[in-house]
Design an enzyme around this catalytic site. Structure first.
Site, PDB file in Angstrom:
ATOM      1  N   ASP A  80       0.816  -1.222   0.000  1.00 49.96           N
ATOM      2  CA  ASP A  80       0.000   0.000   0.000  1.00 49.96           C
ATOM      3  C   ASP A  80       0.849   1.271   0.000  1.00 49.96           C
ATOM      4  O   ASP A  80       1.941   1.296   0.557  1.00 49.96           O
ATOM      5  CB  ASP A  80      -0.929  -0.017   1.221  1.00 49.96           C
TER       6      ASP A  80
ATOM      7  N   ARG B 272       0.024   7.569  -3.102  1.00 48.07           N
ATOM      8  CA  ARG B 272       0.561   8.703  -2.334  1.00 48.07           C
ATOM      9  C   ARG B 272       2.032   8.958  -2.665  1.00 48.07           C
ATOM     10  O   ARG B 272       2.480  10.089  -2.711  1.00 48.07           O
ATOM     11  CB  ARG B 272       0.376   8.453  -0.830  1.00 48.07           C
TER      12      ARG B 272
ATOM     13  N   HIS C 103       2.256   3.011  -9.097  1.00 44.78           N
ATOM     14  CA  HIS C 103       2.066   1.562  -9.294  1.00 44.78           C
ATOM     15  C   HIS C 103       3.263   0.968 -10.023  1.00 44.78           C
ATOM     16  O   HIS C 103       3.672  -0.158  -9.744  1.00 44.78           O
ATOM     17  CB  HIS C 103       0.769   1.285 -10.056  1.00 44.78           C
TER      18      HIS C 103
ATOM     19  N   LEU D 119      11.549 -20.202  -3.383  1.00 44.42           N
ATOM     20  CA  LEU D 119      10.525 -19.353  -2.769  1.00 44.42           C
ATOM     21  C   LEU D 119       9.201 -19.428  -3.529  1.00 44.42           C
ATOM     22  O   LEU D 119       9.186 -19.347  -4.759  1.00 44.42           O
ATOM     23  CB  LEU D 119      11.022 -17.892  -2.770  1.00 44.42           C
TER      24      LEU D 119
ATOM     25  N   SER E 223      -7.957  -4.419   5.611  1.00 47.19           N
ATOM     26  CA  SER E 223      -8.474  -4.231   4.252  1.00 47.19           C
ATOM     27  C   SER E 223      -8.771  -5.553   3.533  1.00 47.19           C
ATOM     28  O   SER E 223      -8.405  -5.731   2.374  1.00 47.19           O
ATOM     29  CB  SER E 223      -7.508  -3.364   3.419  1.00 47.19           C
TER      30      SER E 223
END
Ligand code: IPE
Ligand code: IPE
Ligand code: MG
Length: 245
Positions: free
Chosen positions: A24, A28, A41, A135, A200
């Site tokens: 997140d 901003r 993004h 991973l 969220s």
């Protein structure tokens, strides 16, 4: 090897097996720089790439990232489009480099509503992943914790209707096997940058005993040192799971 650079041998023994991140603060990050949100993004997708490689170097087994929620469709179509294009670009690159990096990709969420091209890329990535052992990165796209729990409940109901199981067979262990995360241990640590202290709709079922780490840093600014800080905070916590120690 970065593991030894950042952690003592004793700390390495306490390395979380499964780390999750709510990516997140992209918007901003861009706005602060006078850039369009979509530039955030783009920067965020670079951070994701680096973060996955770092988790792999640290010997973390699972890294689950929240990339697009079931609620993020509320955003302007143009922003959604850019996010989907960035996924596409990431998957195309991942297909090229996954084997070399020994990273597996897995997807949580209802991908059936995504663009056909993206769905094909997801399938292809999953195919390649079966040959890797390193991973495991779980990318949550069109993911919502409530949607996931409802999906699992629906599957269980269908098995009851078909006579495969009885209503009494429905336990939390059984429901866990119907979640996107079937076979994957619950996250030990959930990192949320961006300054918001909320869930969220992320991994509602799996986070019953996860440790949270919140930071005001914005996702695109998250560097190795920030992940190390989050992991060290986790290492110093006393997880009791309802018991006394
Ligand atoms: C997270 O960053 C990325 C997605 C939700 C797709 P945001 O886009 O939510 O960034 P902020 O919170 O507006 O800064
Ligand atoms: C959570 O961030 C979803 C992702 C990071 C993909 P949001 O920006 O959508 O969350 P809210 O709206 O601040 O709760
Ligand atoms: Mg946000």
């Amino acid at each position: 090897m970065s593991k030894e650079k950042f952690f003592t041998a004793q700390e390495i023994e306490r390395m979380p097996i499964h780390i999750a991140a709510i990516m997140d603060g992209n918007g901003r990050w861009a706005t602060k720089r006078g850039l369009p949100r979509t530039a955030g993004h783009k920067a965020g997708s670079e951070t994701f790439r680096r973060a996955a490689e770092f988790m792999s170097e640290l010997g973390v087994k699972y890294f689950t990232v929240y990339a697009f929620s079931t609620e993020n469709w509320k955003r302007p179509a143009e922003e959604v489009k850019v996010i989907m294009t960035l996924f596409e670009r990431y998957l195309n690159e991942a297909i090229e480099s996954m084997a070399e990096k020994n990273i597996r990709l897995n997807f949580f969420g209802d991908t059936s509503v995504l663009d056909g091209k993206l769905q094909k890329l997801i399938e292809r990535t999953q195919q390649i992943s079966t040959a890797q052992s390193g991973l495991c990165v779980n990318v949550c796209i069109n993911y919502g914790g409530r949607q996931e729990i409802a999906m699992a409940a629906k599957k269980a109901a269908e098995e009851v209707v078909s006579g495969k199981i009885k209503a009494d067979d429905i336990t939390h262990e059984l429901l866990s096997r119907y979640m996107y995360s079937a076979d994957i241990p619950d996250p030990d640590l959930i990192i949320r940058p961006g300054g918001e202290q909320r869930v969220s709709n992320f991994l509602l079922w799996q986070s019953a005993y996860s440790e949270y780490y919140f930071t005001d840093k914005l996702w695109p600014d998250m560097a190795e040192a920030d992940f190390v800080e989050a992991i060290k905070s986790f290492m110093n916590r006393n997880r009791r799971f309802g018991g006394l120690k």
